[in-house]
Scaffold this motif. Sequence first.
Motif, PDB file in Angstrom:
ATOM      1  N   SER A 184      -5.165   1.629   6.416  1.00  0.00           N
ATOM      2  CA  SER A 184      -5.587   2.814   5.667  1.00  0.00           C
ATOM      3  C   SER A 184      -6.650   3.595   6.424  1.00  0.00           C
ATOM      4  O   SER A 184      -6.683   4.832   6.364  1.00  0.00           O
ATOM      5  CB  SER A 184      -6.098   2.424   4.277  1.00  0.00           C
ATOM      6  N   THR A 201       0.227   3.771   3.244  1.00  0.00           N
ATOM      7  CA  THR A 201       0.566   3.385   4.620  1.00  0.00           C
ATOM      8  C   THR A 201       1.893   2.647   4.723  1.00  0.00           C
ATOM      9  O   THR A 201       2.437   2.522   5.820  1.00  0.00           O
ATOM     10  CB  THR A 201      -0.535   2.471   5.188  1.00  0.00           C
ATOM     11  N   ASP A 241       0.860  -1.175   0.000  1.00  0.00           N
ATOM     12  CA  ASP A 241       0.000   0.000   0.000  1.00  0.00           C
ATOM     13  C   ASP A 241       0.898   1.228   0.000  1.00  0.00           C
ATOM     14  O   ASP A 241       1.738   1.395   0.889  1.00  0.00           O
ATOM     15  CB  ASP A 241      -0.918  -0.005   1.216  1.00  0.00           C
TER      16      ASP A 241
END
Length: 376
Positions: A359, A337, A334
């Motif tokens: 998130s 993050t 991701d």
Amino acid sequence: MRAETQAVVDEIRQSLTLLRRHLDWDNALKRLEELNALAEDPQIWDDPHEAQKLMRERSNLEDKIERVRGLEQRIDDALTLYELGATEEDEDSIKEAHEQLVQIKAETDKQETESLLSGEADANDCYLEVNAGAGGTEAQDWAQMLVRMYTRWAEAKGYKIEWVEESEGEEAGLKSATMVIRGPNAFGWLKTEAGVHRLVRISPFDSQARRHTSFASVWVYPVIDDTIEIEILDKDLRVDTYRASGAGGQHVNKTDSAVRMTHLPTGIVVQCQNDRSQHKNRATAMSMLRARLYEHELRKREEAAEAEAATKTDIGWGHQIRSYVLQPYQMIKDLRTGVEKGNAQGVLDGDLDDFLEASLAYHLDRGSQRSEQETA
């Protein structure tokens, strides 16, 4: 206290501190007092809709406060048992107290995750759209993989899925698909999935087995009820009908029953082809459009500049939220993050919770930072 037990206690206390912060403890207690006072006023029922809204808020807030208080009482009871066992050198009591603390930790972890779901529409069902980016068959196959990933995730949660629209690719995969995911906090869990998802792999469609990069976009917005007023003017709306395709069955292809609606001021487009009746598809499309406009307003209130930019970005480089690398190594990361997972197939099979929780926390922290800046 033994180090193992002390570590559990420290983690529980940290979680309880975060729960109080997320709940905004002092203001939550004050608001509950206000709601209790309102509930005792008979005149509140002069407006039944408003009364029911306040009663739901009161019940929800009271439940959250009592759960925190209950956990705090249970940790005190377990520590008392532990201290008694330690004083009397009773290993059974020490063991029992430690097991209670481990159980309390599991419950505080669960409460901490659920506390992230505190947005205005987080409790609602949601629409989830997937659209293939540029790249033809490669991107369309990737879109279908994403649809499968979210379907598996929803099924594991016990959520129900209803198909709204599905447009098949020319050779394989999907050009686009829209589904309704129904279940507690469906929108809250999935709202941060909106964005561009990037796949890197050896293409199964390339005879020379070269590595390809594909993009697909995901859009998530809440299902809203009729009590939420969204004004849509006829002059702002373009409605097109077309012949349905995809998984609807042969009967849907005989008439122009599918409906596409475009909201001209925002450029938002929705489409529905899940019914052979154009009238029903039009009604569903209108509900979807109202939901998209509502979500659009929520985003504007939270992050006006970013929301405006998000509606205009291309499905390609520079706007992705997550990268799925299957070759030359396996890693899903991701990009907001920094959360990474090496078990790519597990993620593609629906193991998304680590990404979703991180998130949600990321967006909550950003919201808190914005509030602090505004206050300053």
